[in-house]
Design a protein around this motif. Structure first.
Motif, mmCIF file in Angstrom:
data_model
loop_
_atom_site.group_PDB
_atom_site.id
_atom_site.type_symbol
_atom_site.label_atom_id
_atom_site.label_comp_id
_atom_site.label_asym_id
_atom_site.label_seq_id
_atom_site.Cartn_x
_atom_site.Cartn_y
_atom_site.Cartn_z
ATOM 1 N N GLN A 164 1.092 -0.977 -0.309
ATOM 2 C CA GLN A 164 0.301 -0.307 0.181
ATOM 3 C C GLN A 164 1.249 1.433 0.003
ATOM 4 O OE1 GLN A 164 -2.335 -0.788 3.764
ATOM 5 N NE2 GLN A 164 -1.092 -1.120 4.984
ATOM 6 N N VAL B 73 3.738 0.845 7.555
ATOM 7 C CA VAL B 73 2.556 1.196 6.884
ATOM 8 C C VAL B 73 2.880 0.895 5.792
ATOM 9 C CG1 VAL B 73 0.519 3.122 6.182
ATOM 10 C CG2 VAL B 73 1.822 2.830 8.576
ATOM 11 N N ASP C 166 -1.670 0.636 10.402
ATOM 12 C CA ASP C 166 -2.042 1.444 9.533
ATOM 13 C C ASP C 166 -1.935 2.990 9.654
ATOM 14 O OD1 ASP C 166 -3.765 0.266 7.044
ATOM 15 O OD2 ASP C 166 -4.984 -0.572 9.121
ATOM 16 N N SER D 117 -1.345 4.359 6.050
ATOM 17 C CA SER D 117 -2.918 3.569 5.153
ATOM 18 C C SER D 117 -3.603 4.578 4.575
ATOM 19 C CB SER D 117 -3.322 2.365 5.190
ATOM 20 O OG SER D 117 -4.138 2.024 6.479
ATOM 21 N N LYS E 137 -6.184 3.295 4.011
ATOM 22 C CA LYS E 137 -7.487 3.074 4.544
ATOM 23 C C LYS E 137 -7.979 4.237 5.903
ATOM 24 C CE LYS E 137 -8.735 -1.318 7.909
ATOM 25 N NZ LYS E 137 -8.517 0.180 8.572
ATOM 26 N N PHE E 138 -6.539 4.214 6.735
ATOM 27 C CA PHE E 138 -6.575 5.143 8.054
ATOM 28 C C PHE E 138 -6.975 6.222 7.654
ATOM 29 C CE2 PHE E 138 -5.213 7.600 10.823
ATOM 30 C CZ PHE E 138 -5.143 7.195 11.851
#
Length: 441
Positions: free
Chosen positions: A5, A98, A104, A228, A230-231
């Protein structure tokens, strides 16, 4: 192992860099920088899943002693020492966690409480890690009574002049530029502007290097929060996230011992790491607008221009003569004032460089803002040796309707105003599940 990622900087913070006068201790400075970074990200410390803490002078678990003030939720805390590249090495470790899906949200924190005066060895009962470097310098250009680091980098500058036609004036122009830039940085240890003549006529330190061309010892701290995608999305941080596009760490090559003073200063590891970063990012050095470069001495900035690929080999002085390393030129190098004027608390330096570049990418820097800033390059080097080079750009994640500008959250622009944190601000970012125990710390 393939990366899983992308990595984003979502929070940065730092203390003002100050002279080493025993005015502040490391837990206090580290707490301030970490609190500011968490406030910037709008999160509490319990959302951080791993931390890397960098410092060169201190006992073995200073990282834990500092971060326990913000909570004790039993995350991994890794203490890091990699000479002057310590801060960026902490960032490198936090980024890996990460990038490879271990966490994350991670933190890289760095601080240093230093002694006044030139750096020296702290352990006289064991092998100096730079013993081979010292031997090679002794064999090639000799060793004088001056500070060792100034001799290493001063000799590199002398060789660059001999080989390519640069002059000591070019090194003085670098220092004049960086002092001028620092006048606009509220975090700088020194904010005085000097003329070129004043730089050249200040006290001699070694060879062409005068006092105003050498970084000072400093106390200070800086902190970076990485996350990340997502975070970032879960916490509505798309609008202020800055992508850490590429990063590389390199150590010395055998060229270190080929009787070149330029190579003895670690130029080849910079070449290696820079080439890797630009290859990973798929861009050229000329695509960069702003650079935070490790100017521990003006000579190092001179030899690093072409090591980074900012100019053709041997043409660093032409870049200076063309005005291409300051505002209005091809690049703006060290808008923060660099190590020479902003200061150099070893463990914090790399993370302070990151903070400046994140603020530049966000467009928050006011009078020192670099216009049209798309790509930002960071160079942090330590003799012995290690270099970390990082490349940043604005995140391309769209916008969040729930985003609250962190300048509104804290009530001021941290890029243009250096404030200390309040106890209320510290309390607001503490890990909630352990806050009941914080009175003991």
């Amino acid at each position: 192992m393939a990366p899983s990622q992308k990595v984003y900087v979502v929070g940065v913070g730092m203390t003002k860099f100050i002279k080493p006068r025993d005015l502040r201790d490391y837990p206090d400075m580290g707490r301030e920088a970490a609190t500011k970074a968490l406030l910037d990200a709008g999160i509490t410390y319990d959302k951080v899943q791993q931390a890397a803490v960098g410092y060169c002078y201190g006992d073995s678990t200073c990282g834990q002693r500092t971060l326990y003030q913000l909570g004790m939720h039993q995350i991994p805390i890794i203490n890091v020492n990699n000479n002057c590249s310590t801060g960026s090495t902490a960032l490198y470790l936090a980024r890996q966690a990460v990038e490879y899906g271990i966490a994350d949200c991670t933190m890289a924190l760095g601080f240093e409480k230093m002694e006044a005066g030139s750096l020296g060895s702290k352990f006289e009962d064991r092998t100096n890690p730079l013993d081979k470097t010292m031997s090679m310098m002794s064999e090639t250009r000799g060793i004088s009574a001056g500070p060792f680091a100034a001799q290493i980098f001063g000799n590199a500058g002398i060789e660059y002049c001999e080989k390519y036609g640069a002059t000591p004036t070019h090194m003085a122009k670098i220092a004049e530029k960086n002092h001028r830039h620092s006048a606009l940085n509220p975090y700088s240890q020194f904010r005085d502007i000097y003329t070129l003549e004043q730089v050249e006529k200040s006290n001699k330190v070694f060879g062409p290097l005068t006092k105003l061309q050498c970084c000072p010892t400093s106390d200070g701290s800086a902190c970076v929060i990485l996350a990340s995608e997502k975070f970032v999305r879960e916490n509505n941080l798309q609008d202020q996230a800055v992508e850490l596009v590429a990063q590389s760490m390199a150590t010395d090559s055998p060229k270190l011992f080929n009787e070149s003073s330029i190579e003895l200063a670690g130029a080849d590891m910079t070449r290696r790491a820079a080439a890797e970063v630009f290859a990973k990012a798929g861009i050229k050095p000329t695509d960069v607008q702003v650079v935070e470069l490790h100017d521990c001495f003006s000579a190092n900035e001179l030899i690093t221009y072409d090591a980074l690929g900012l100019c053709k080999p041997g043409e660093a002085h032409k870049l200076i003569d063309a005005g291409d390393v300051s505002y209005g030129g091809k690049y703006v190098v060290n808008p923060s004032g660099g190590l020479i004027s902003k200061g150099h608390p070893l463990g914090a330096t790399g993370l302070a460089q990151c903070s400046e570049l994140v603020w530049q990418i966000r467009g928050w820097c006011g009078e020192r803002q670099v216009p049209n800033c798309k790509y930002a390059l960071q160079h942090n080097v330590g003799l012995g040796g290690a270099v970390v080079i990082s490349l940043y750009k604005k995140a391309e994640l769209g916008s969040s309707p729930k985003y609250v500008d962190s300048r509104k959250r804290v009530g001021y622009n941290p890029a243009t105003e250096a404030r200390e944190v309040t106890e209320q601000e510290v309390e607001s970012v503490r890990a909630k599940q352990s806050s009941e125990f914080m009175a003991r710390l």
